[in-house]
Structure formats: C-alpha cells, structure tokens
Design a protein around this motif. Structure first.
Motif, PDB file in Angstrom:
ATOM      1  N   HIS A 192     -26.958 -20.044 -10.618  1.00  0.00           N
ATOM      2  CA  HIS A 192     -27.142 -19.222 -11.814  1.00  0.00           C
ATOM      3  C   HIS A 192     -25.823 -19.122 -12.566  1.00  0.00           C
ATOM      4  CE1 HIS A 192     -31.205 -17.756 -11.222  1.00  0.00           C
ATOM      5  NE2 HIS A 192     -30.949 -17.735  -9.921  1.00  0.00           N
ATOM      6  N   ILE A 193     -25.895 -19.214 -13.885  1.00  0.00           N
ATOM      7  CA  ILE A 193     -24.696 -19.024 -14.712  1.00  0.00           C
ATOM      8  C   ILE A 193     -24.582 -17.545 -15.040  1.00  0.00           C
ATOM      9  CG2 ILE A 193     -23.656 -19.509 -16.970  1.00  0.00           C
ATOM     10  CD1 ILE A 193     -24.763 -22.310 -16.802  1.00  0.00           C
ATOM     11  N   PRO A 194     -23.463 -16.924 -14.638  1.00  0.00           N
ATOM     12  CA  PRO A 194     -23.325 -15.491 -14.909  1.00  0.00           C
ATOM     13  C   PRO A 194     -23.282 -15.217 -16.417  1.00  0.00           C
ATOM     14  CG  PRO A 194     -21.624 -16.266 -13.385  1.00  0.00           C
ATOM     15  CD  PRO A 194     -22.308 -17.480 -13.921  1.00  0.00           C
ATOM     16  N   GLU A 195     -23.784 -14.055 -16.799  1.00  0.00           N
ATOM     17  CA  GLU A 195     -23.786 -13.613 -18.200  1.00  0.00           C
ATOM     18  C   GLU A 195     -22.377 -13.729 -18.793  1.00  0.00           C
ATOM     19  OE1 GLU A 195     -25.996 -12.682 -21.250  1.00  0.00           O
ATOM     20  OE2 GLU A 195     -26.894 -12.649 -19.237  1.00  0.00           O
ATOM     21  N   GLY A 196     -22.274 -14.296 -19.972  1.00  0.00           N
ATOM     22  CA  GLY A 196     -20.981 -14.344 -20.679  1.00  0.00           C
ATOM     23  C   GLY A 196     -20.030 -15.433 -20.208  1.00  0.00           C
ATOM     24  N   ALA A 197     -20.452 -16.245 -19.231  1.00  0.00           N
ATOM     25  CA  ALA A 197     -19.541 -17.286 -18.719  1.00  0.00           C
ATOM     26  C   ALA A 197     -19.378 -18.409 -19.742  1.00  0.00           C
ATOM     27  CB  ALA A 197     -20.099 -17.857 -17.421  1.00  0.00           C
ATOM     28  N   ASP A 198     -18.218 -19.059 -19.713  1.00  0.00           N
ATOM     29  CA  ASP A 198     -17.941 -20.189 -20.601  1.00  0.00           C
ATOM     30  C   ASP A 198     -18.627 -21.426 -20.011  1.00  0.00           C
ATOM     31  OD1 ASP A 198     -16.931 -22.401 -21.863  1.00  0.00           O
ATOM     32  OD2 ASP A 198     -14.816 -21.888 -21.576  1.00  0.00           O
ATOM     33  N   GLU A 199     -19.714 -21.854 -20.648  1.00  0.00           N
ATOM     34  CA  GLU A 199     -20.524 -22.937 -20.065  1.00  0.00           C
ATOM     35  C   GLU A 199     -19.775 -24.264 -20.031  1.00  0.00           C
ATOM     36  OE1 GLU A 199     -24.540 -23.128 -21.422  1.00  0.00           O
ATOM     37  OE2 GLU A 199     -24.947 -21.110 -20.682  1.00  0.00           O
ATOM     38  N   GLU A 200     -18.880 -24.486 -20.992  1.00  0.00           N
ATOM     39  CA  GLU A 200     -18.116 -25.743 -20.965  1.00  0.00           C
ATOM     40  C   GLU A 200     -17.209 -25.774 -19.725  1.00  0.00           C
ATOM     41  OE1 GLU A 200     -16.063 -26.577 -24.597  1.00  0.00           O
ATOM     42  OE2 GLU A 200     -17.944 -26.979 -25.642  1.00  0.00           O
ATOM     43  N   ALA A 201     -16.590 -24.638 -19.439  1.00  0.00           N
ATOM     44  CA  ALA A 201     -15.723 -24.569 -18.258  1.00  0.00           C
ATOM     45  C   ALA A 201     -16.548 -24.835 -16.993  1.00  0.00           C
ATOM     46  CB  ALA A 201     -15.048 -23.207 -18.171  1.00  0.00           C
ATOM     47  N   LEU A 202     -17.788 -24.319 -16.990  1.00  0.00           N
ATOM     48  CA  LEU A 202     -18.613 -24.464 -15.783  1.00  0.00           C
ATOM     49  C   LEU A 202     -19.048 -25.906 -15.534  1.00  0.00           C
ATOM     50  CD1 LEU A 202     -20.795 -21.246 -15.620  1.00  0.00           C
ATOM     51  CD2 LEU A 202     -18.517 -21.684 -14.751  1.00  0.00           C
ATOM     52  N   VAL A 203     -19.110 -26.722 -16.594  1.00  0.00           N
ATOM     53  CA  VAL A 203     -19.454 -28.141 -16.384  1.00  0.00           C
ATOM     54  C   VAL A 203     -18.436 -28.783 -15.420  1.00  0.00           C
ATOM     55  CG1 VAL A 203     -19.751 -30.399 -17.508  1.00  0.00           C
ATOM     56  CG2 VAL A 203     -20.608 -28.343 -18.626  1.00  0.00           C
ATOM     57  N   MET A 204     -17.208 -28.261 -15.436  1.00  0.00           N
ATOM     58  CA  MET A 204     -16.164 -28.797 -14.544  1.00  0.00           C
ATOM     59  C   MET A 204     -16.457 -28.457 -13.077  1.00  0.00           C
ATOM     60  SD  MET A 204     -14.299 -30.130 -16.876  1.00  0.00           S
ATOM     61  CE  MET A 204     -15.588 -30.196 -18.118  1.00  0.00           C
ATOM     62  N   LEU A 205     -17.418 -27.547 -12.871  1.00  0.00           N
ATOM     63  CA  LEU A 205     -17.760 -27.154 -11.498  1.00  0.00           C
ATOM     64  C   LEU A 205     -18.885 -27.998 -10.893  1.00  0.00           C
ATOM     65  CD1 LEU A 205     -17.652 -23.260 -11.569  1.00  0.00           C
ATOM     66  CD2 LEU A 205     -16.055 -24.828 -10.528  1.00  0.00           C
ATOM     67  N   SER A 206     -19.529 -28.832 -11.698  1.00  0.00           N
ATOM     68  CA  SER A 206     -20.598 -29.678 -11.143  1.00  0.00           C
ATOM     69  C   SER A 206     -20.035 -30.663 -10.145  1.00  0.00           C
ATOM     70  CB  SER A 206     -21.279 -30.489 -12.258  1.00  0.00           C
ATOM     71  OG  SER A 206     -22.065 -29.677 -13.058  1.00  0.00           O
ATOM     72  N   ASP A 207     -18.813 -31.135 -10.422  1.00  0.00           N
ATOM     73  CA  ASP A 207     -18.262 -32.215  -9.606  1.00  0.00           C
ATOM     74  C   ASP A 207     -16.744 -32.108  -9.455  1.00  0.00           C
ATOM     75  OD1 ASP A 207     -17.277 -34.613  -8.631  1.00  0.00           O
ATOM     76  OD2 ASP A 207     -18.329 -35.898 -10.017  1.00  0.00           O
ATOM     77  N   ILE A 208     -16.003 -32.137 -10.582  1.00  0.00           N
ATOM     78  CA  ILE A 208     -14.571 -32.426 -10.428  1.00  0.00           C
ATOM     79  C   ILE A 208     -13.794 -31.339  -9.690  1.00  0.00           C
ATOM     80  CG2 ILE A 208     -14.472 -34.072 -12.360  1.00  0.00           C
ATOM     81  CD1 ILE A 208     -12.871 -31.963 -13.844  1.00  0.00           C
ATOM     82  N   LEU A 209     -14.122 -30.073  -9.938  1.00  0.00           N
ATOM     83  CA  LEU A 209     -13.376 -29.029  -9.215  1.00  0.00           C
ATOM     84  C   LEU A 209     -13.687 -29.033  -7.721  1.00  0.00           C
ATOM     85  CD1 LEU A 209     -12.215 -27.797 -11.919  1.00  0.00           C
ATOM     86  CD2 LEU A 209     -12.196 -25.713 -10.601  1.00  0.00           C
ATOM     87  N   PRO A 210     -14.984 -28.967  -7.333  1.00  0.00           N
ATOM     88  CA  PRO A 210     -15.240 -29.040  -5.880  1.00  0.00           C
ATOM     89  C   PRO A 210     -14.746 -30.338  -5.254  1.00  0.00           C
ATOM     90  CG  PRO A 210     -17.319 -28.944  -7.127  1.00  0.00           C
ATOM     91  CD  PRO A 210     -16.209 -28.687  -8.100  1.00  0.00           C
ATOM     92  N   THR A 211     -14.830 -31.457  -5.969  1.00  0.00           N
ATOM     93  CA  THR A 211     -14.356 -32.736  -5.402  1.00  0.00           C
ATOM     94  C   THR A 211     -12.859 -32.677  -5.125  1.00  0.00           C
ATOM     95  OG1 THR A 211     -16.050 -34.052  -6.485  1.00  0.00           O
ATOM     96  CG2 THR A 211     -14.028 -35.198  -5.902  1.00  0.00           C
ATOM     97  N   ALA A 212     -12.105 -32.271  -6.154  1.00  0.00           N
ATOM     98  CA  ALA A 212     -10.650 -32.236  -6.004  1.00  0.00           C
ATOM     99  C   ALA A 212     -10.262 -31.242  -4.917  1.00  0.00           C
ATOM    100  CB  ALA A 212     -10.018 -31.842  -7.334  1.00  0.00           C
ATOM    101  N   PHE A 213     -10.949 -30.100  -4.888  1.00  0.00           N
ATOM    102  CA  PHE A 213     -10.596 -29.052  -3.935  1.00  0.00           C
ATOM    103  C   PHE A 213     -11.000 -29.431  -2.501  1.00  0.00           C
ATOM    104  CE2 PHE A 213     -11.519 -24.780  -2.034  1.00  0.00           C
ATOM    105  CZ  PHE A 213     -10.192 -24.389  -1.918  1.00  0.00           C
ATOM    106  N   GLU A 214     -12.241 -29.913  -2.336  1.00  0.00           N
ATOM    107  CA  GLU A 214     -12.715 -30.190  -0.974  1.00  0.00           C
ATOM    108  C   GLU A 214     -12.110 -31.482  -0.411  1.00  0.00           C
ATOM    109  OE1 GLU A 214     -17.027 -30.134  -1.104  1.00  0.00           O
ATOM    110  OE2 GLU A 214     -17.034 -28.105  -1.939  1.00  0.00           O
ATOM    111  N   CYS A 215     -12.196 -32.575  -1.193  1.00  0.00           N
ATOM    112  CA  CYS A 215     -11.750 -33.880  -0.672  1.00  0.00           C
ATOM    113  C   CYS A 215     -10.225 -33.974  -0.685  1.00  0.00           C
ATOM    114  CB  CYS A 215     -12.319 -35.031  -1.499  1.00  0.00           C
ATOM    115  SG  CYS A 215     -14.084 -34.944  -1.779  1.00  0.00           S
ATOM    116  N   GLY A 216      -9.591 -33.322  -1.675  1.00  0.00           N
ATOM    117  CA  GLY A 216      -8.140 -33.421  -1.813  1.00  0.00           C
ATOM    118  C   GLY A 216      -7.408 -32.275  -1.139  1.00  0.00           C
ATOM    119  N   VAL A 217      -7.609 -31.065  -1.649  1.00  0.00           N
ATOM    120  CA  VAL A 217      -6.779 -29.920  -1.223  1.00  0.00           C
ATOM    121  C   VAL A 217      -7.169 -29.426   0.179  1.00  0.00           C
ATOM    122  CG1 VAL A 217      -6.125 -27.557  -1.811  1.00  0.00           C
ATOM    123  CG2 VAL A 217      -6.398 -29.270  -3.626  1.00  0.00           C
ATOM    124  N   LEU A 218      -8.470 -29.234   0.430  1.00  0.00           N
ATOM    125  CA  LEU A 218      -8.866 -28.733   1.761  1.00  0.00           C
ATOM    126  C   LEU A 218      -8.666 -29.800   2.829  1.00  0.00           C
ATOM    127  CD1 LEU A 218     -12.112 -26.616   1.159  1.00  0.00           C
ATOM    128  CD2 LEU A 218      -9.764 -25.816   1.419  1.00  0.00           C
TER     129      LEU A 218
END
Ligand SMILES: NC(=O)c1ccc[n+]([C@@H]2O[C@H](COP(=O)([O-])OP(=O)(O)OC[C@H]3O[C@@H](n4cnc5c(N)ncnc54)[C@H](O)[C@@H]3O)[C@@H](O)[C@H]2O)c1
Ligand SMILES: [Zn+2]
Ligand SMILES: [Zn+2]
Length: 370
Positions: free
Chosen positions: A158-184
C-alpha cells in the motif's frame, strides 16, 4: 489450487475469428536482442484468484532491461512486455486477494512471491517456487498501461497517504537490490572502507543505503564523470574514473596497501568483478549485484588465504517495508536519483535517453501514464 506461471497469458490466447478484442492497451514489447516496440497488446485479465490487475501510474527502466535487450537474459522471449518496477492503482482483484481492493494505490515489487513455499518461508522471495523475478522476464511486465500481478497480497505494498509516488518507484527494485545484495550481503559496518564499482542507479542506491551504517569511506568507481560527480554529492568520499587512472594502484595506496573491507560490484561485467577481487582486503566481503552474461575469473591463487567472502544474490525485496518507512519518514530521499521524466507513450525516447546515460546525464527516468 495449482498455479502455473507459464499459463497462457491473454496475449497468447487465440481470438476466435470474427471476435474483436475491444480491450487493448499499449505496451513496450521485446522482439529479440536489440529489438523493441511500443505497440498494442490485449489488456491483461486475472488468471488466478490470487492475481490483481493494476493500472500503471508510473514506471521506469532498469539496467536489467538493457541486459535483456543485449541478449544477456535468454529466457526472455519475443513478445514479452518488459518492465518490473512501478506504482499504480488496483483495477480488479481475484477472489483470494484480501489485502487490496479496487482503487488502492500500490507499489509493485519486482519480485512476485507466494509467501507460502519453502523459499518464501525462509524470506528468499527471489526463489519463490511459483514466482520470483518473473515480471518483465517470464510473464508480461510493467512497461504497459496495465499489468497482471500474481500473488498480489505478497507482491504489492500500500502507498501511504501523501507519499511521493515517484520516489516510491525506486523501491520496486533499485533500493532493495542495492541494500540487500550490496550493503547487507557486504556486511557494511561502522568505520569500514567500502568500494562501490559502478555509479549507476544501483551503485548510487548502494552508496545512499550504505550510509545507514556510517562507513568511514565510500569509494565510487565508474567511467562516467557525471555519475561520479553525482556520487560526490550523495556522500562518496573518493571518486575514481577507471578509464583514466590505474585504479587498483590508486585504491591500494589510498587504503595503505590493505585493500577495502567491502567491494560492491554494481556493473555486471568480468572486468569490474575482477577489480573487486584485486582490491579486497583481508577478511573482506565482495558483494556481487551485477547481472552477468559472461563467466569471470576467480583468482584463488591470490584470494585463498585472504579470509574473504564472496556473495551473490537476486534481490528478495524482504527489506521493502523497512525501506518504505525510511522514505515516507523522509530519512531517505531516493527521488534524487530521478533525472528525466517522460509520458509512458514516449518510452522509446526514454530508452534512448537511458541507454545514452553519459551523454544525457541520465540516472533514473520516470514514465507517467495518462
Ligand atoms: N542482483 C539483482 O537482483 C539485480 C537487480 C537489479 C539490477 N541488477 C544489476 O545491477 C547492475 C547495475 O544496475 P544499474 O541499473 O545501476 O545499471 P547501469 O547500467 O545504469 O549502471 C552501470 C554503471 O557501470 C558503469 N560502468 C560500465 N563499465 C564500467 C567499468 N569498466 N568500470 C566502472 N564502471 C563501469 C557505467 O558507466 C554505469 O554507470 C546491472 O548489472 C543490473 O542488471 C541486479
Ligand atoms: Zn531491475
Ligand atoms: Zn513462494
């Protein structure tokens, strides 16, 4: 109920002669290496009770889509709609979907997961026996006006009320990928010296999320000076253009000949993985993120005694709920990775801009559907 991800999709179902399809949509379709087109396709419909149909609001293009177009991912066949990132609005849900209803605004995970199989129970959604990375790969994806999302309850957020939807597109893949595969996987710790090879969207997302752990140094390596400049603004302590300089010598002398604690490979070619092998220090972690189409040399003759760990991972997206909180609370601002915006119908121009990243100074492009 049995679930077959390879069940015929609507675009494969033959329409009886004389019957006109009146539910068409536009989509970006892969036609073999080097070939793609923005063309009409039948609008998808629900195939399983656990599916949702999502009307795409915003989507983007990933480095992996470029690998597909290069022919590096041969399972992607002619006719496939590409794309595995986006946000949208639920149009319809199957009878077994309980967490979402028509009209809900949702973030689409690049990984579809049943939540019930052995791998899902271990949190390894990427290897879900019935899902995994299938969107824009084994089933039609998000670079379209509509997409069918299997296992909607476990694959949408669910997208929280008032969230920046463009920023959230970065959460479909690149942020979790970089964080899980790279940083963690790289086990970045306070005080570490981290080298990130590749300052594309994934490398930069690793740079941003590595800072959760306050490493002492983050060295960014790329061949694109513009991306290295961006990296400096995002917190890199040293940037090196690997075309210009003796990169190994420079990193080794910068680290007092010790090498780095963590080397994150975020390109996906043999040269950059082998660079990680050359600069890793004793006890260090090489965390591979890149999608590789060719074999690389493993230099055990130098690495056998170094107590290093090499990890590989397909993003699981298990950290998406956590990352969503950091974004909605404005602790993290992935919108700064967005450089270009296009209408979805202009996706071919967006691909050109994304493919000519150095010339166009492109990081992530946002495509908005009318
Ligand atoms: N493991 C996963 O689950 C997963 C998920 C998503 C993406 N990926 C992969 O992660 C990688 C990075 O993705 P991206 O979207 O940032 O890709 P990208 O193509 O935008 O970025 C790659 C960067 O590497 C740089 N580069 C190319 N050759 C180089 C060299 N010799 N030395 C240094 N830098 C060099 C390019 O200039 C570019 O900035 C890709 O391989 C992508 O397929 C993996
Ligand atoms: Zn991707
Ligand atoms: Zn599963």
């Amino acid at each position: 109920m049995s679930y077959n991800i390879l069940a015929p999709e609507p675009n494969k179902i033959k329409t009886p002669p004389g019957v006109k399809i009146n539910t068409e949509m536009n989509a970006l379709v892969y036609h073999g290496p080097g070939s793609k087109a923005w063309e009409k396709k039948p609008k998808p419909s629900l195939l399983e009770a656990t599916d949702a149909l999502v009307k795409i609001s915003k989507t983007t293009i990933c480095g992996t889509d470029l690998h597909i177009l290069k022919g590096d991912v041969p399972e992607v066949t002619d006719g496939r709609i590409l794309g595995h990132e986006g946000v949208g609005i639920i149009e319809e849900v199957g009878s077994a979907v309980t967490a979402f209803k028509k009209g809900d605004r949702v973030l689409i995970s690049c990984i579809s997961s049943c939540g019930k199989c052995e791998y899902c129970k271990k949190g390894m959604y990427s290897h879900c026996e019935k899902g995994g990375w299938i969107l824009g790969h084994l089933i039609d994806g998000t670079q379209a006006e509509y997409v069918r999302i299997p296992f909607a309850d476990n694959s949408l957020y669910h997208i929280p009320e008032g969230a920046d939807e463009e920023a959230l597109v970065m959460l479909s893949d690149i942020l979790p990928t970089a964080f899980e595969c790279g940083v963690l996987n790289g086990q970045v710790k306070p005080g570490d010296t981290v080298a990130i090879i590749g300052a594309g969207p994934i490398g930069l997302a690793a740079l941003i999320t590595a800072q959760f752990y306050t490493p002492a140094e983050i060295i960014m390596v790329d061949i694109d000076d513009n991306r290295l400049e961006v990296a400096k603004n995002f917190g890199a302590t040293l940037t090196i253009n690997s075309n210009d300089e003796n990169i190994i010598e420079k990193i080794m002398s910068h680290t007092g000949k010790k090498g780095v604690d963590v080397a994150i490979e975020a390109v996906g070619i043999p040269a950059t993985f082998e660079l990680c092998e050359s600069i890793i220090g004793a006890g260090g972690h090489i965390a591979n993120v890149g999608v590789h189409g060719k074999s690389v040399s493993l230099h055990l003759e130098t690495l056998w005694s170094k107590n290093i760990t090499i990890t590989t991972r397909l993003v699981d997206t298990v950290t998406t709920p956590m990352l969503l909180k950091t974004v909605t609370s404005k602790k993290l601002d992935p919108a700064k990775l967005i450089t270009h915006r296009f209408a979805l119908k202009d996706i071919i121009a967006a691909y050109d801009t994304f493919q000519n990243a150095a010339k166009e100074k492109t990081l992530k492009v946002i495509l908005t559907s009318e």
